[in-house]
Design an enzyme around this catalytic site. Structure first.
Site, PDB file in Angstrom:
ATOM      1  N   SER A  14       0.830  -1.220   0.000  1.00  0.00           N
ATOM      2  CA  SER A  14       0.000   0.000   0.000  1.00  0.00           C
ATOM      3  C   SER A  14       0.862   1.267   0.000  1.00  0.00           C
ATOM      4  O   SER A  14       0.470   2.287  -0.573  1.00  0.00           O
ATOM      5  CB  SER A  14      -0.989   0.003   1.171  1.00  0.00           C
ATOM      6  N   LYS A  66      21.529 -17.123   1.930  1.00  0.00           N
ATOM      7  CA  LYS A  66      21.224 -15.687   2.076  1.00  0.00           C
ATOM      8  C   LYS A  66      22.228 -14.870   1.264  1.00  0.00           C
ATOM      9  O   LYS A  66      21.862 -13.893   0.607  1.00  0.00           O
ATOM     10  CB  LYS A  66      21.302 -15.300   3.559  1.00  0.00           C
ATOM     11  N   ARG A  92      12.925  -8.051   4.687  1.00  0.00           N
ATOM     12  CA  ARG A  92      14.245  -8.618   5.012  1.00  0.00           C
ATOM     13  C   ARG A  92      15.185  -7.494   5.391  1.00  0.00           C
ATOM     14  O   ARG A  92      15.016  -6.367   4.933  1.00  0.00           O
ATOM     15  CB  ARG A  92      14.819  -9.376   3.821  1.00  0.00           C
ATOM     16  N   HIS A 110       8.861   3.085   8.826  1.00  0.00           N
ATOM     17  CA  HIS A 110       8.651   2.190   9.967  1.00  0.00           C
ATOM     18  C   HIS A 110       7.408   2.671  10.730  1.00  0.00           C
ATOM     19  O   HIS A 110       7.267   3.876  10.974  1.00  0.00           O
ATOM     20  CB  HIS A 110       9.891   2.221  10.876  1.00  0.00           C
TER      21      HIS A 110
END
Ligand code: GRF
Length: 201
Positions: A14, A66, A92, A110
């Site tokens: 979004s 990774k 990640r 955040h």
């Protein structure tokens, strides 16, 4: 000059949508050159396709390690020749090599007022702590999680019957304003970083 932006997202997207809409509306002078995702099922992919943004899927589960994934991501990021990488629900932690290769060129959003409540379930952490005010933070990405210089923050009240979902929803409304605004400032070359401080010119 028009900037090149590449977005990294792992899910719903979004915030990615808010950014592409701001570009389409002419509020951000940029072109979105790619959506890069580690998740082939990310809804962000559909959003990109609708908006005509090229999609690059690097399915994390198909890489042997990774390190191999990070290397492919690094190469993909370099190929974009982007002025800015926008982490929009990218789930990640970027490796040090990538962060160091693109200094002051990666931003993140955040869902908390940093430096409080880093990491996952930030809204739940805020509720458990009992804060009266929550919010979101747009920041440059450095080597530490949710830690780089802060560009913009917006706050929302915590209401007495809030649960994680209702608080997350209220914060998300602000995220969708705050992220395009921070990216606009970046694209207008109006952000000057000195140490931890970002001055808006
Ligand atoms: C947002 O809450 C953002 O702050 C966090 O992850 C969530 C992503 O949501 N980093 P969406 O994928 O942009 O809808």
């Amino acid at each position: 000059m028009t900037k090149r932006i590449a977005v990294l997202a792992s899910g719903r997207g979004s915030n990615f949508q808010a950014v592409i809409e701001a570009i389409a509306a002419g509020r951000i002078l940029a072109v979105c050159v790619a959506l890069i995702t580690d998740n082939p099922n990310a809804y962000a992919i559909e959003r990109a396709e609708k908006a005509g943004v090229p999609v690059l899927v690097l399915d994390y589960t198909l890489f042997p390690s990774k390190g191999a994934y990070e290397h492919a991501l690094f190469v993909a990021m370099q190929q974009q020749k982007a002025d800015l990488f926008v982490l929009a629900g990218y789930m990640r932690i970027l490796g040090t090599a990538i962060v160091q290769a693109f200094p002051q060129k990666i931003v993140n959003i955040h869902p908390a007022l940093l430096p409080s409540f880093t990491g996952l379930h930030a809204q739940q952490q805020a509720l458990q702590y009992g804060v009266r005010v929550a919010g979101c933070t747009v920041h440059f990405v450095d080597e530490n999680l949710d830690c780089g210089p802060i560009i913009l923050q917006k706050c929302v009240p915590v209401l007495k019957d809030d649960d994680e979902d209702s608080l997350a929803e209220r914060i998300l409304i602000e995220e969708h304003k705050c992220y395009p605004e921070a990216i606009r400032l970046f694209c207008e070359d109006r952000l000057k970083i000195t140490g931890r401080n970002v001055r808006i010119r």
